[in-house]
Design a protein around this motif. Structure first.
Motif, PDB file in Angstrom:
ATOM      1  N   GLU A  42      -8.627  -1.583  -3.143  1.00  0.00           N
ATOM      2  CA  GLU A  42      -9.543  -1.722  -2.004  1.00  0.00           C
ATOM      3  C   GLU A  42     -10.890  -1.071  -2.305  1.00  0.00           C
ATOM      4  OE1 GLU A  42      -9.842  -0.748   2.796  1.00  0.00           O
ATOM      5  OE2 GLU A  42      -8.105  -0.063   1.636  1.00  0.00           O
ATOM      6  N   SER A  52      -5.675  -7.224  -5.600  1.00  0.00           N
ATOM      7  CA  SER A  52      -6.878  -6.989  -4.802  1.00  0.00           C
ATOM      8  C   SER A  52      -7.299  -8.254  -4.060  1.00  0.00           C
ATOM      9  CB  SER A  52      -8.022  -6.521  -5.709  1.00  0.00           C
ATOM     10  OG  SER A  52      -9.233  -6.438  -4.998  1.00  0.00           O
ATOM     11  N   ARG A  59      -5.533  -9.085  -0.863  1.00  0.00           N
ATOM     12  CA  ARG A  59      -5.755  -8.201   0.278  1.00  0.00           C
ATOM     13  C   ARG A  59      -7.207  -8.299   0.770  1.00  0.00           C
ATOM     14  NH1 ARG A  59      -2.419  -3.599   1.663  1.00  0.00           N
ATOM     15  NH2 ARG A  59      -0.319  -3.964   0.848  1.00  0.00           N
ATOM     16  N   ASP A  76      -3.809  -5.908   5.483  1.00  0.00           N
ATOM     17  CA  ASP A  76      -2.889  -4.824   5.156  1.00  0.00           C
ATOM     18  C   ASP A  76      -1.668  -4.802   6.066  1.00  0.00           C
ATOM     19  OD1 ASP A  76      -4.657  -3.997   3.161  1.00  0.00           O
ATOM     20  OD2 ASP A  76      -5.806  -2.794   4.568  1.00  0.00           O
TER      21      ASP A  76
END
Length: 419
Positions: free
Chosen positions: A33, A332, A335, A344
């Motif tokens: 993130e 990555s 998300r 999430d």
């Protein structure tokens, strides 16, 4: 450092990326993130590669002809090829190594054998394997989902697909795991002392498969994928022996560890999410979507998949040179909040059609249907037979160059009599 190297270093945005650091495999998402929010691309010195962090950029590369799948396009391919010579033909003639025109030809020959309808014929065999593994644990209050269950499923399914005798399962399982690890040599930092063991398992598996292939040529079978592949013909073309060996080798390599981890991560995430667990129990038809959501929410890859620049190009503001490696940071990308609402949150009802877990474009994984069927049966059956199953402890992760390797996942199958 020469002045030229110094100048190149200054043009490559570098970030703190440590995918092999303690704790990363257990939970890579805080790190990914931070990277995704900071930059769409950066240079990873240790991995000698660029890394893409955001969904749209990763998705675009899957279809961008300026990026190659074949490691032959890599600037360090000569060094890599000399590391594991036993894999040279598998790399050269496999689906990820063929030039576009040969890739299209081979996929045309292969695809009919791996449709959802064709793979569904294995349902009864997979269910039988799953039931046998769970029957063997009858009466136990606890067991390890990975070692006692998941590890026994994919190789038996692949053996059933290819009609390979069960006594070959263990050698082929070692071959598959070793090949998956060996293919990471040179691409990511590797434990050097592993190499000899990997080569031995790969060599043993290839010899065994050549024997199976020779036997099937002498004695073709009806309704058999291997026979179909041997006899498949399109536009006057057939698979060469090297293409066939590379294809089946890739199926074994890509279909063993990946399916083991998919089953383990699915059980883990469902047991961690009581609401999702109850939904799947009440609506078994949700299982396939839940599995796709597991791969989006808690992707099993440590880093992602790779591509190689076919030419000098500008991408996301970075100057990528011909032959340089680019990692697509799949955990990555999946998300990325610009694509997935509440990224999430583990949501088994989520529309997962945008997922990149199996790739996109012409190189989408040919084993998708088999992996999904195995996991669907394995996870659905264990939940049905042990509806009160609980996590006993946090999972144990081990080293793997490509995957977030769950080595052990202990669960309580039913409450103890004392409890």
């Amino acid at each position: 450092m020469t002045q030229e190297q110094a100048n190149q270093s200054e043009t490559k945005p570098a970030f703190d990326f440590k995918p092999f650091a303690p704790g990363y495999a257990e939970d890579p998402f805080p790190a990914t993130e931070r990277l995704r929010e900071a930059t769409p691309i950066f240079y990873w010195d240790e991995g000698r590669s660029w890394v893409l962090t955001r969904y749209h950029d990763v998705s675009a590369v899957f279809r961008d002809e300026r990026f190659a799948v074949s490691r032959e396009e890599w600037e360090s391919s000569a060094e890599y090829s000399s590391t594991i010579p036993e894999l040279s033909d598998m790399k050269k003639y496999g689906l990820f190594g063929l030039p576009p025109e040969d890739h299209a030809r081979v996929r045309k020959l292969v695809n009919p054998s791996f449709t959802s309808r064709a793979i569904d014929l294995l349902r009864a065999e997979i269910q039988r394997t799953v039931d046998q593994l769970l029957d063997a644990r009858s009466g136990q209050e606890e067991f390890d989902v990975v070692r006692d269950y998941a590890e026994g499923i994919p190789m038996r399914a692949i053996s059933a697909l290819l009609k390979v005798p069960a006594e070959c399962d263990e050698k082929f399982r070692r071959f598959g795991s070793a090949t998956a690890r060996a293919l990471g040599v040179g691409l990511v930092p590797q434990v050097d002392e592993e190499t000899k063991t990997l080569v031995a398992s790969v060599t043993e598996g290839l010899a065994l498969f050549h024997g199976v292939l020779d036997e099937r040529r002498r004695n073709p079978l009806e309704n058999d994928v291997l026979t179909m592949l041997l006899q498949a013909e399109a536009d006057g073309s057939r698979l060469s022996t090297k293409e066939l060996v590379a294809l089946v080798g890739a199926i074994i390599a890509a279909g063993t560890d990946t399916t083991i981890y998919l089953i383990a991560f699915a059980v883990l995430n469902l047991l961690r999410s009581p609401e999702a667990l109850e939904l799947v129990k009440a609506e078994p038809g949700l299982m396939r979507n839940a599995l796709d959501e597991v791969l989006r929410f808690d992707n099993i890859l440590r880093i992602g998949t790779v591509r190689f620049a076919r030419q000098d190009l500008e991408y996301c503001g970075a100057s990528i040179k011909k032959g340089e490696m680019v990692f697509l940071l799949i955990p990555s990308a999946l998300r990325d909040g610009t694509v997935f609402s509440r990224p999430d949150v583990f949501d088994v009802r989520r529309d997962t059609s945008a997922s990149l877990a199996y790739g996109r474009g012409p190189h989408v994984c040919p084993g998708v249907s088999l992996a999904r069927l195995e996991a669907e049966i394995a996870v659905g059956t264990i939940l049905r037979r042990f509806p009160d199953m609980k996590l006993k402890e946090t999972p144990v992760f081990g080293y793997h160059p490509a995957f977030r390797n769950i080595e052990s996942l202990n669960v309580i199958l039913r409450p103890s009599k004392a409890g």
